[in-house]
Enzyme design. Structure first.
Site, short mmCIF file in Angstrom:
data_model
loop_
_atom_site.label_atom_id
_atom_site.label_comp_id
_atom_site.label_asym_id
_atom_site.label_seq_id
_atom_site.Cartn_x
_atom_site.Cartn_y
_atom_site.Cartn_z
CG LEU A 17 36.99 18.11 45.72
CD1 LEU A 17 36.12 17.00 45.16
CD2 LEU A 17 36.56 18.44 47.15
CE LYS A 118 37.09 36.13 52.65
NZ LYS A 118 38.08 37.07 53.15
CB SER A 449 43.83 39.32 38.82
OG SER A 449 42.57 39.01 39.38
CG HIS A 657 38.62 44.73 46.23
ND1 HIS A 657 37.36 44.99 45.73
CD2 HIS A 657 38.71 43.38 46.33
CE1 HIS A 657 36.72 43.85 45.55
NE2 HIS A 657 37.51 42.86 45.91
CB CYS A 659 35.51 40.78 48.15
SG CYS A 659 36.93 39.75 48.54
CG HIS A 710 33.64 34.42 43.64
ND1 HIS A 710 33.56 35.74 44.01
CD2 HIS A 710 34.87 34.01 44.01
CE1 HIS A 710 34.68 36.10 44.61
NE2 HIS A 710 35.49 35.07 44.62
#
Length: 776
Positions: A17, A118, A449, A657, A659, A710
């Site tokens: 997927l 989340k 990153s 950090h 998020c 995102h």
């Protein structure tokens, strides 16, 4: 007695997927091909469960992105900003779904994505529904019915799975003040009833409503709404068999409400709350006709079930209410488990001694069926052989020499309060750090990153396959780091990062270098959308045999006179994003990891690294669902971070950090972590998450994310300046940093460069505005 399953992984055993979705987004796959991939995965999942012997198989547990977003589409809860796009582009449902999740920036349209956060205390992310006062709902998507009919055509005995209407509303957010989202139930419920009517007309006999919010602290008024809602469902559809499933915690004070619901079956998570079975069996419940679904196979972890222990639960329930009213299931949806342990064929990655202790989704399905066979009293020879094998594996794990390290245990036992405290408080450290670092107002940085292209990922594969030598691989990594450092310098970013090109995953990379960890080749689970992670397995005591990151940080710093951050993952996040051993308290394992990270922090400081970031995006995620359990967790979680960070001098600046979290309830605990700088996700919430920090008068420095990594859309300078102006209105300007929401690993270089150039321009404009206001 019957078996059922709450949900099955939808990514495919080889992440089919993920691959199909990303090819579709890149324009390399047609919509028909994408939809066909989804159909193949669904059919394979149903076939696997049927062949294993599951009596009642879930359908509508598949999603191309997120099950909560699917409900938003089902009930027409589509934010206003997407309406013009829908009308003008005539987007098919799948493209609208992706636009809501990822944003839409093409053909002259620029629409921001919906917020993401989340899913309870997991590393899965869901798309947050948006609600307005008196909002109307209408049936928009028939996905539930179409997938039920698809399964029916294939002669699979399925039950449609729906996020319940109460949890759907409670998991959303009000986008204006003056009302509570639960008031919308009167408008929402008719749509759910319309869906149920379609299912009933097509001979659906069972419906599973997931109401995980029943594991939270609810008010009496909220409980009344739940009872009224399910009473209305019962009145409209008296012949439907309604299953209510909650998980991740006890029902707690909601238990009496749950027992009053006019439903046929209630599900218990006996992994997270084994005591609640006794609580229920001690009530008048045993005189009713309601079935109990025993969630006794762990849907959240990868350890093999202990059949003897599970059978005690089953026999206890049978003795009280009879076998006919006992169902057997995993504790929760298996979406949180990897697909199939049989895919782990490389014994150099996962050794047989450890592999025998594990069970993935396919094996968990088999465990559920075997437990039914063993509990029924009609034990087949095959079931008895599985019982003996299960006993041997569990005994092997208890006695294995791989697990225990006396020196590690002694070091944890020797921790003192002094180990968790910096030499001076932040007011002193701030002055020393500003003298040492010489950073401008609104300093810019990234979260760590940079994009990991197909080419970069291929280097690791070629190294593992022997196609590259270690020296050749390191030369390629060094070249990429140098390119990234020089580009950041040229762009004008103030605090640089080396890009993390040598790292496969922010947790896996560290786990590979720590004792007590092992890994899988195909143990993937979904984090959000097409994003899959492969959690390490913590099977034993954790220690650091050698430095882990200093080599590349030192190299990156040698290329520039600007500051390069050292990048580490924090102990709580390593714990949360791993499959953790369940034979000792999680707090003990976390302290072992904290000491390993502390050693790494000290080594980086000795090597001349002046800023060290210890990422802890999972601190909030690990919070217990019930508030009465928060303090115990926060005590050891915050201590673990402080132990990892407190071995350095005042001049060394510690960043962390976090998020996609809500901070209001734990802002004091975040302050207690005493990081010099915290960077957080703020762009999707339009800086609303800063309200907690502002109201608290958070004393340390903050980097509110100014663009959503995102989403593929590139925000403008003006958009970022506007967000920072919002931040500046509640947080003093000299406490603010400018940065993206999160790491840039999953993005493409083109969009990354454009966005960061705009971000630097925004910071410069903010400095100019401050200078002009000072002059005036």
């Amino acid at each position: 007695m019957q078996t059922h399953n709450l949900g099955y992984p939808r990514i495919g055993g080889q992440r089919e997927l993920k691959k199909a979705s990303e090819l579709y987004w890149a324009g390399k796959l047609t919509v028909q091909q994408l939809l066909q991939t989804g159909k193949i995965i669904r059919q394979q999942n149903w076939e696997l469960q049927k062949n294993a012997g599951i009596d009642l198989i879930p359908c509508n547990d598949f999603s191309f992105y997120d099950q909560v977003l699917d409900i938003s589409l089902m009930v027409g809860a589509i934010p206003e900003r997407f309406h013009n796009l829908m009308e003008a582009k005539q987007l098919p449902d799948i493209d609208l779904l992706f636009a809501m999740a990822r944003g839409y920036q093409k053909d002259g349209y620029d629409v921001t994505a919906m917020e993401m956060t989340k899913w309870f205390d997991t590393n899965y992310h869901y798309i947050v529904p948006e609600f307005t006062a008196n909002q109307k709902f209408t049936l928009y998507s028939n996905k539930v019915l179409s997938e039920f009919l698809e399964a029916k055509q294939g002669r699979f005995n399925t039950k449609p799975v729906l996020l319940g209407p109460i949890s759907y509303l409670l998991l959303g957010k009000e986008k204006q003040e003056g009302f509570h989202r639960l008031e919308l139930i009167k408008n929402l419920l008719p749509v759910y009833l319309e869906v149920l009517n379609k299912l009933d007309d097509n001979n659906a006999h069972y419906i599973q409503f997931d109401e995980p919010c029943l594991a939270l602290n609810l008010s009496e008024a909220e409980r009344q709404v739940i009872v009224q809602t399910y009473q209305e469902i019962k009145n409209k559809f008296p012949n439907l068999h309604i299953i209510v499933a909650s998980y991740f915690e006890c029902y707690g004070q909601n238990l009496q409400t749950v027992l009053r619901l006019p439903v046929q079956t209630i599900h218990l998570d006996l992994i997270r709350c084994p005591a609640q079975l006794d609580d229920i069996l001690a009530t008048d419940f045993i005189r009713t006709k309601i079935n109990i679904s025993l969630g006794i196979v762990d849907g959240r972890n990868i350890w093999k079930n202990d059949f003897r222990q599970s059978l005690t639960f089953i026999h206890k329930a049978i003795q009280k209410i009879g076998a006919a009213r006992v169902w057997i299931a995993p504790s929760c949806s298996l979406i949180h488990s990897p697909c199939d342990l049989n895919l782990e064929t490389n014994e150099q990655i996962l050794i047989p001694e450890i592999k025998q202790w594990l069970a993935f989704a396919k094996q968990k399905i088999d465990e559920v069926v075997t437990l039914k066979q063993l509990a029924s009293g009609k034990n087949t020879e095959a079931a008895n052989l599985k019982l003996q094998e299960n006993i041997r594996a569990n005994e092997s794990r208890k006695t294995s020499a791989l697990i225990h390290n006396k020196a590690v245990k002694e070091r944890v036992a020797a921790i003192t309060e002094k180990d968790a405290v910096r030499a001076n408080d932040f007011s002193v450290r701030k002055i020393k750090q500003r003298e040492a670092l010489h950073l401008p107002m609104f300093p810019t940085t990234t979260i760590g990153s940079f994009p990991q292209t197909t080419e970069v990922r291929s280097w690791r594969t070629r190294l593992k396959n022997g196609e590259l030598t270690e020296q050749q691989y390191e030369e390629l990594i060094a070249k990429k780091i140098a390119e990234t450092i020089y580009w950041q310098e040229e762009t004008g970013i103030d605090v640089l990062v080396h890009g993390e090109f040598e790292r496969n995953d922010m947790v896996e990379y560290f786990g590979e270098q720590l004792d007590g960890f092992t890994f899988t080749k195909n143990g993937w689970v979904q984090s959000y959308g097409s994003r899959c992670v492969k959690p390490p397995v913590i099977y034993g005591d954790v220690s650091r045999p050698a430095p882990m990151t200093a080599k590349w940080s030192i190299y990156a710093q040698s290329l520039t006179k600007q500051i390069v951050k050292g990048m580490l993952t924090g102990p709580v996040t390593i714990l949360q994003w791993s499959f953790v051993r369940n034979d000792q308290p999680r707090s003990e394992t976390c302290m072992q990891i904290a000491l390993a990270i502390r050693d790494e922090v000290i080594d980086l400081e000795k090597a001349g690294i002046k800023i060290i970031q210890i990422d802890e995006p999972a601190i909030r995620e690990g919070l217990p669902l019930r508030k009465e359990n928060w303090q115990a967790y926060l005590q050891w979680a915050v201590d673990a971070f402080k132990i990892s960070a407190s071995g350095v001098q005042d001049e060394t600046q510690i960043h962390t950090h976090m998020c996609y979290s809500e901070f209001n309830d734990i802002i004091q605990n975040i302050a207690d972590m005493d990081a010099d700088v915290i960077t957080i996700e703020c762009s999707r919430s339009q800086m609303k998450l800063l309200d907690a920090f502002a109201g608290f008068k958070y004393p340390n420095e903050i980097g509110p994310g100014v663009y959503d990594i995102h989403s593929p859309r590139v925000p403008s300078k003006a958009e970022m300046v506007e967000l920072m102006e919002k931040a500046k209105s509640v947080i003093p300007a000299d406490q603010l940093w400018v940065n993206p929401d999160c790491g840039l690993k999953t993005r493409h270089w083109d969009e990354t460069k454009k966005a960061l150039i705009e971000m630097v321009k925004a910071a410069k404009e903010l400095r100019l505005l401050i200078h002009q206001s000072t002059v005036l």
